[in-house]
Design a protein around this motif. Sequence first.
Motif, PDB file in Angstrom:
ATOM      1  N   UNK A  90       0.854  -1.183   0.000  1.00  9.08           N
ATOM      2  CA  UNK A  90       0.000   0.000   0.000  1.00  9.08           C
ATOM      3  C   UNK A  90       0.889   1.232   0.000  1.00  9.08           C
ATOM      4  N   UNK A  91       0.268   2.395  -0.117  1.00  6.94           N
ATOM      5  CA  UNK A  91       1.044   3.637  -0.176  1.00  6.94           C
ATOM      6  C   UNK A  91       1.885   3.837   1.072  1.00  6.94           C
ATOM      7  N   UNK A  92       1.309   3.592   2.255  1.00  7.53           N
ATOM      8  CA  UNK A  92       2.049   3.818   3.499  1.00  7.53           C
ATOM      9  C   UNK A  92       2.827   2.593   3.960  1.00  7.53           C
ATOM     10  N   UNK A  93       2.572   1.439   3.368  1.00  7.52           N
ATOM     11  CA  UNK A  93       3.168   0.205   3.846  1.00  7.52           C
ATOM     12  C   UNK A  93       2.352  -0.453   4.930  1.00  7.52           C
ATOM     13  N   UNK A  94       1.281   0.202   5.385  1.00  3.22           N
ATOM     14  CA  UNK A  94       0.371  -0.335   6.387  1.00  3.22           C
ATOM     15  C   UNK A  94      -0.947  -0.720   5.705  1.00  3.22           C
ATOM     16  N   UNK A 121       4.737   6.509   4.838  1.00  3.91           N
ATOM     17  CA  UNK A 121       5.283   5.866   3.647  1.00  3.91           C
ATOM     18  C   UNK A 121       6.807   5.955   3.638  1.00  3.91           C
ATOM     19  N   UNK A 122       7.333   7.112   4.029  1.00  2.00           N
ATOM     20  CA  UNK A 122       8.786   7.275   4.083  1.00  2.00           C
ATOM     21  C   UNK A 122       9.400   6.372   5.148  1.00  2.00           C
ATOM     22  N   UNK A 123       8.828   6.382   6.346  1.00  2.00           N
ATOM     23  CA  UNK A 123       9.379   5.587   7.445  1.00  2.00           C
ATOM     24  C   UNK A 123       9.295   4.093   7.165  1.00  2.00           C
ATOM     25  N   UNK A 124       8.346   3.677   6.336  1.00  2.00           N
ATOM     26  CA  UNK A 124       8.214   2.269   5.969  1.00  2.00           C
ATOM     27  C   UNK A 124       8.947   1.927   4.679  1.00  2.00           C
ATOM     28  N   UNK A 125       9.753   2.861   4.174  1.00  2.00           N
ATOM     29  CA  UNK A 125      10.586   2.580   3.014  1.00  2.00           C
ATOM     30  C   UNK A 125       9.865   2.552   1.695  1.00  2.00           C
ATOM     31  N   UNK A 126       8.657   3.129   1.628  1.00  2.00           N
ATOM     32  CA  UNK A 126       7.914   3.133   0.363  1.00  2.00           C
ATOM     33  C   UNK A 126       8.372   4.253  -0.567  1.00  2.00           C
ATOM     34  N   UNK A 127       8.834   5.359  -0.003  1.00  2.00           N
ATOM     35  CA  UNK A 127       9.378   6.477  -0.777  1.00  2.00           C
ATOM     36  C   UNK A 127      10.594   7.015  -0.028  1.00  2.00           C
ATOM     37  N   UNK A 128      11.513   7.684  -0.752  1.00  2.00           N
ATOM     38  CA  UNK A 128      12.618   8.370  -0.088  1.00  2.00           C
ATOM     39  C   UNK A 128      12.298   9.857   0.014  1.00  2.00           C
ATOM     40  N   UNK A 129      13.226  10.647   0.545  1.00  2.00           N
ATOM     41  CA  UNK A 129      12.930  12.061   0.773  1.00  2.00           C
ATOM     42  C   UNK A 129      12.716  12.834  -0.518  1.00  2.00           C
ATOM     43  N   UNK A 130      13.516  12.554  -1.539  1.00  2.00           N
ATOM     44  CA  UNK A 130      13.370  13.266  -2.810  1.00  2.00           C
ATOM     45  C   UNK A 130      12.021  12.938  -3.442  1.00  2.00           C
ATOM     46  N   UNK A 131      11.623  11.681  -3.399  1.00  2.00           N
ATOM     47  CA  UNK A 131      10.310  11.301  -3.935  1.00  2.00           C
ATOM     48  C   UNK A 131       9.189  11.921  -3.109  1.00  2.00           C
ATOM     49  N   UNK A 132       9.410  12.046  -1.800  1.00  2.00           N
ATOM     50  CA  UNK A 132       8.427  12.701  -0.929  1.00  2.00           C
ATOM     51  C   UNK A 132       8.235  14.159  -1.334  1.00  2.00           C
ATOM     52  N   UNK A 133       9.337  14.860  -1.551  1.00  2.00           N
ATOM     53  CA  UNK A 133       9.253  16.263  -1.972  1.00  2.00           C
ATOM     54  C   UNK A 133       8.590  16.374  -3.338  1.00  2.00           C
ATOM     55  N   UNK A 134       8.845  15.395  -4.209  1.00  2.00           N
ATOM     56  CA  UNK A 134       8.223  15.410  -5.529  1.00  2.00           C
ATOM     57  C   UNK A 134       6.715  15.214  -5.423  1.00  2.00           C
ATOM     58  N   UNK A 135       6.261  14.402  -4.478  1.00  2.00           N
ATOM     59  CA  UNK A 135       4.824  14.232  -4.271  1.00  2.00           C
ATOM     60  C   UNK A 135       4.182  15.550  -3.842  1.00  2.00           C
ATOM     61  N   UNK A 136       4.880  16.300  -2.980  1.00  2.00           N
ATOM     62  CA  UNK A 136       4.366  17.618  -2.585  1.00  2.00           C
ATOM     63  C   UNK A 136       4.283  18.539  -3.798  1.00  2.00           C
TER      64      UNK A 136
END
Length: 440
Positions: free
Chosen positions: A72-76, A115-130
């Motif tokens: 899932x998106x968050x890993x949960x 999602x970041x803490x569960x390894x689904x995205x990294x920081x750069x991908x997180x910023x790109x989502x924003x």
Amino acid sequence: MISGNSIVALSSGRLPAGVAVIRISGPQSRFVVETIAGPKVKNRVAAYRQFRAPDGSVLDSGLVVFFAGPNSFTGEDIAEFHVHGGRAVVAKMLEVIAGFDGVRHAEPGEFTRRAFLNGKVDLVETEALADLVNAETEAQRRFAVQNAEGVQSELYLSWRRRLIHARAMIEAEIDFADEDDVPGSVAETVWSDVGAMIGEIERHVQGFRAAEIIRDGFEVVILGAPNAGKSSLFNALARREAAIVTEEPGTTRDLLEVVLDLEGMRVRITDTAGLRETPGRIEAIGIERARSKAGTADLLLVLEDMVEPMPIGAIPPDVPVLRIGTKADLLRGESLAKRYDAVISTRDGTGLAELLAEIGRRAAAQVGQAGDILPSRLRHVELLNETIGFLRAAVKGEERGQELRAEELRLAADRLGRIVGAVDVEDMLDVIFSQFCIGK
């Protein structure tokens, strides 16, 4: 990392709307779904259900979708309720879901943070989502999608892998110099590759200005003498009466801005006070602001009344300029028009379409190929510049010994890791995730 509690939020747009999406993530998600929507909700299959509160009262009817973690998106475990988008419906759904034990309302960016803490995205991908959520133009969307797919992260990680390998080779040469399987010339190859990497990173950093233009806009400033037609042009470009237009000199005292979308590019147009030699005290403040703004522009539109031209003094020498002749509808001789890059009339529309096309062309030229991999944040640039500094120190540090040079490589790799979140970055997380809306 699996959280002990679950979070819920409205994840769709402003209410009222045709449909609203309510998202819940965490270990209580399946229990909430089976309580509200009934049993036998299949994984990753949308089902139409009637939604009921624990006391049996009907809340609404709509679609429910369940995504079992970690896929899932968050890993949960995640569930989404697609309900009618009325304010009362959404408020009641949120109230009921948050009333379950172990479920609370989400904070801004908390879904993406998980999602970041569960390894689904990294920081750069997180910023790109924003960036993708906030994208207003086609260029911004393309840029954000590319980074969200991981191309920027992969570039930084590839440099980091090269540095880790380089450091390993240097340390192997130090520790096992007498062994036959460690070539004695390894250092020469390593430092040659590090030197090449410095050039690669420097060229990448130079692209930050193009990324700024994509994200923040191509800055166009209108300059000219009083009554040169600046505010009339500004209103024509804005397609509304954004600035007051009178025949009295000095009407515009402050900076006025409008944002345009030209061929998918974000373009910011700024109207300024008329430039003249003997202004009043208040008008002089506006003129000073105009000249200061002009110095930071990507393009200056310098307007001149072709019927009664007036000098405006010096303009910034390092900023590209388009010289615009105004009031073409009043011009009796065509010879004057040869002095200008463009001739316009805001009364009959002469030259306006061509001027907009030229501004769009120049904005696109500044950005270059939108497909290029560019640093998308000042945070990236700062860490990349630190990386370059450590690499230069390593390359030029022959006299300091291989041990210290290897340490410089470690510090450089650490800075690249910080960009994508491969090393400890806890101090940056609150800043990054605070940019998100509640349901993201």
